[in-house]
Design a protein around this motif. Sequence first.
Motif, PDB file in Angstrom:
ATOM      1  N   ALA A   1       0.849  -1.201   0.000  1.00 43.81           N
ATOM      2  CA  ALA A   1       0.000   0.000   0.000  1.00 43.81           C
ATOM      3  C   ALA A   1       0.883   1.249   0.000  1.00 43.81           C
ATOM      4  O   ALA A   1       0.620   2.223  -0.719  1.00 43.81           O
ATOM      5  N   PHE A   2       1.946   1.215   0.800  1.00 40.50           N
ATOM      6  CA  PHE A   2       2.878   2.342   0.880  1.00 40.50           C
ATOM      7  C   PHE A   2       3.586   2.561  -0.456  1.00 40.50           C
ATOM      8  O   PHE A   2       3.691   3.686  -0.939  1.00 40.50           O
ATOM      9  N   VAL A   3       4.064   1.477  -1.071  1.00 40.43           N
ATOM     10  CA  VAL A   3       4.787   1.578  -2.342  1.00 40.43           C
ATOM     11  C   VAL A   3       3.880   2.112  -3.447  1.00 40.43           C
ATOM     12  O   VAL A   3       4.286   2.985  -4.234  1.00 40.43           O
ATOM     13  N   PHE A   4       2.653   1.600  -3.521  1.00 40.43           N
ATOM     14  CA  PHE A   4       1.719   2.060  -4.548  1.00 40.43           C
ATOM     15  C   PHE A   4       1.456   3.553  -4.385  1.00 40.43           C
ATOM     16  O   PHE A   4       1.457   4.309  -5.369  1.00 40.43           O
ATOM     17  N   ALA A   5       1.238   3.987  -3.137  1.00 43.41           N
ATOM     18  CA  ALA A   5       0.938   5.398  -2.887  1.00 43.41           C
ATOM     19  C   ALA A   5       2.149   6.283  -3.159  1.00 43.41           C
ATOM     20  O   ALA A   5       2.015   7.369  -3.736  1.00 43.41           O
ATOM     21  N   ILE A   6       3.346   5.833  -2.755  1.00 40.49           N
ATOM     22  CA  ILE A   6       4.521   6.694  -2.938  1.00 40.49           C
ATOM     23  C   ILE A   6       4.927   6.765  -4.410  1.00 40.49           C
ATOM     24  O   ILE A   6       5.415   7.798  -4.888  1.00 40.49           O
ATOM     25  N   LEU A   7       4.717   5.682  -5.169  1.00 40.05           N
ATOM     26  CA  LEU A   7       4.976   5.745  -6.606  1.00 40.05           C
ATOM     27  C   LEU A   7       3.985   6.677  -7.296  1.00 40.05           C
ATOM     28  O   LEU A   7       4.360   7.461  -8.175  1.00 40.05           O
ATOM     29  N   SER A   8       2.715   6.598  -6.895  1.00 40.92           N
ATOM     30  CA  SER A   8       1.713   7.519  -7.444  1.00 40.92           C
ATOM     31  C   SER A   8       2.083   8.961  -7.125  1.00 40.92           C
ATOM     32  O   SER A   8       1.963   9.849  -7.972  1.00 40.92           O
ATOM     33  N   SER A   9       2.564   9.179  -5.902  1.00 39.95           N
ATOM     34  CA  SER A   9       2.990  10.525  -5.499  1.00 39.95           C
ATOM     35  C   SER A   9       4.173  11.002  -6.332  1.00 39.95           C
ATOM     36  O   SER A   9       4.235  12.164  -6.754  1.00 39.95           O
ATOM     37  N   SER A  10       5.112  10.087  -6.590  1.00 38.09           N
ATOM     38  CA  SER A  10       6.272  10.428  -7.418  1.00 38.09           C
ATOM     39  C   SER A  10       5.849  10.791  -8.840  1.00 38.09           C
ATOM     40  O   SER A  10       6.373  11.752  -9.431  1.00 38.09           O
ATOM     41  N   TYR A  11       4.887  10.048  -9.376  1.00 31.76           N
ATOM     42  CA  TYR A  11       4.412  10.332 -10.724  1.00 31.76           C
ATOM     43  C   TYR A  11       3.674  11.676 -10.772  1.00 31.76           C
ATOM     44  O   TYR A  11       3.794  12.416 -11.757  1.00 31.76           O
ATOM     45  N   ILE A  12       2.933  11.993  -9.720  1.00 28.34           N
ATOM     46  CA  ILE A  12       2.236  13.279  -9.650  1.00 28.34           C
ATOM     47  C   ILE A  12       3.259  14.411  -9.607  1.00 28.34           C
ATOM     48  O   ILE A  12       3.142  15.418 -10.326  1.00 28.34           O
ATOM     49  N   GLY A  13       4.279  14.260  -8.739  1.00 23.11           N
ATOM     50  CA  GLY A  13       5.313  15.285  -8.642  1.00 23.11           C
ATOM     51  C   GLY A  13       6.040  15.499  -9.960  1.00 23.11           C
ATOM     52  O   GLY A  13       6.321  16.631 -10.357  1.00 23.11           O
ATOM     53  N   GLY A  14       6.322  14.393 -10.659  1.00 17.45           N
ATOM     54  CA  GLY A  14       6.978  14.507 -11.952  1.00 17.45           C
ATOM     55  C   GLY A  14       6.112  15.153 -13.011  1.00 17.45           C
ATOM     56  O   GLY A  14       6.609  15.805 -13.941  1.00 17.45           O
ATOM     57  N   ALA A  15       4.787  14.998 -12.876  1.00 18.51           N
ATOM     58  CA  ALA A  15       3.857  15.542 -13.866  1.00 18.51           C
ATOM     59  C   ALA A  15       3.616  17.035 -13.685  1.00 18.51           C
ATOM     60  O   ALA A  15       3.402  17.752 -14.668  1.00 18.51           O
ATOM     61  N   ILE A  16       3.653  17.510 -12.440  1.00 19.65           N
ATOM     62  CA  ILE A  16       3.277  18.925 -12.189  1.00 19.65           C
ATOM     63  C   ILE A  16       4.483  19.841 -11.995  1.00 19.65           C
ATOM     64  O   ILE A  16       4.326  21.061 -11.926  1.00 19.65           O
ATOM     65  N   HIS A  17       5.682  19.263 -11.918  1.00 16.22           N
ATOM     66  CA  HIS A  17       6.887  20.086 -11.768  1.00 16.22           C
ATOM     67  C   HIS A  17       7.802  19.851 -12.961  1.00 16.22           C
ATOM     68  O   HIS A  17       7.963  18.714 -13.422  1.00 16.22           O
ATOM     69  N   LYS A  18       8.432  20.913 -13.427  1.00 21.65           N
ATOM     70  CA  LYS A  18       9.360  20.792 -14.539  1.00 21.65           C
ATOM     71  C   LYS A  18      10.626  20.077 -14.074  1.00 21.65           C
ATOM     72  O   LYS A  18      11.062  20.233 -12.937  1.00 21.65           O
ATOM     73  N   HIS A  19      11.208  19.293 -14.997  1.00 19.90           N
ATOM     74  CA  HIS A  19      12.442  18.588 -14.672  1.00 19.90           C
ATOM     75  C   HIS A  19      13.614  19.562 -14.683  1.00 19.90           C
ATOM     76  O   HIS A  19      13.695  20.429 -15.526  1.00 19.90           O
TER      77      HIS A  19
END
Length: 264
Positions: free
Chosen positions: A246-264
Amino acid sequence: MGEALNKFVEETQGLAGHFESAAVFSIGGWDVTQYVIWLFIAFFVVMAVVLLAAKKLQMVPTSKFPATVEYLYNLVRGNIAEDVIGQGFKKHLPFLATIFFFILICNFLGLIPGFKTSTGSISCTWALAAISFVYFNFYGLKTFGFFGYMKTLVPSGVPIVMVPIIWFLEFFSMIIRVLTLAVRLYGNMLAGHVALAVFGVAVTCFIQQGLFAGSMDLASVGGGFLWFVLLVLMYAMECLVAFLQAFVFAILSSSYIGGAIHKH
């Protein structure tokens, strides 16, 4: 001992069938499987847990139940949302908390004897992965627009010649996330439950053969006790895996959200 082993092998031959999806009833041509039913059961359990915990919230918690729920929420807020997404994390906290608690309860329901876990079905984990995939891409498109979002797939500073190759690899990596999210959760939960089932069958076969098959067979009884110890250890490990997935699924989703809304 040999008869116990033979019985164990025979019993485990058809074990895989217990984990296959089977239609319980149909609604308008749509087959409702046991995993879909447990998906809705988990939904109602999550609602009950959140509402009961919210009702008993206190400045200084005196009850373990709301304190545990609050601790898990703060874990999602601090370690999953704020630390990973950074600026603007509060907007996405409800989604991440929902998906964390939902998967966590799905996983733990499956650890109760006689219950099923919806995360042990690839169709259910596909649905959860698709929700996460649509969510982070929606906010990426909303933040940068279509062309701007496509441009963010290529980190700044990449030589112009390499841009098409890097963009294709990053785009493919983004698309494949829905697969990795679904398969990781499904594979871990299914494998753990199959192992628990195998150990449980072994305990039953060896104890029954040792105690109730005519004369007492001490070797079979000893083997059954050893299998029982392994079953308890495996159950403890699966409790940890249920939380970690549950933790891994949520933290990966969070990582994908952060990557989507912030410029690299």
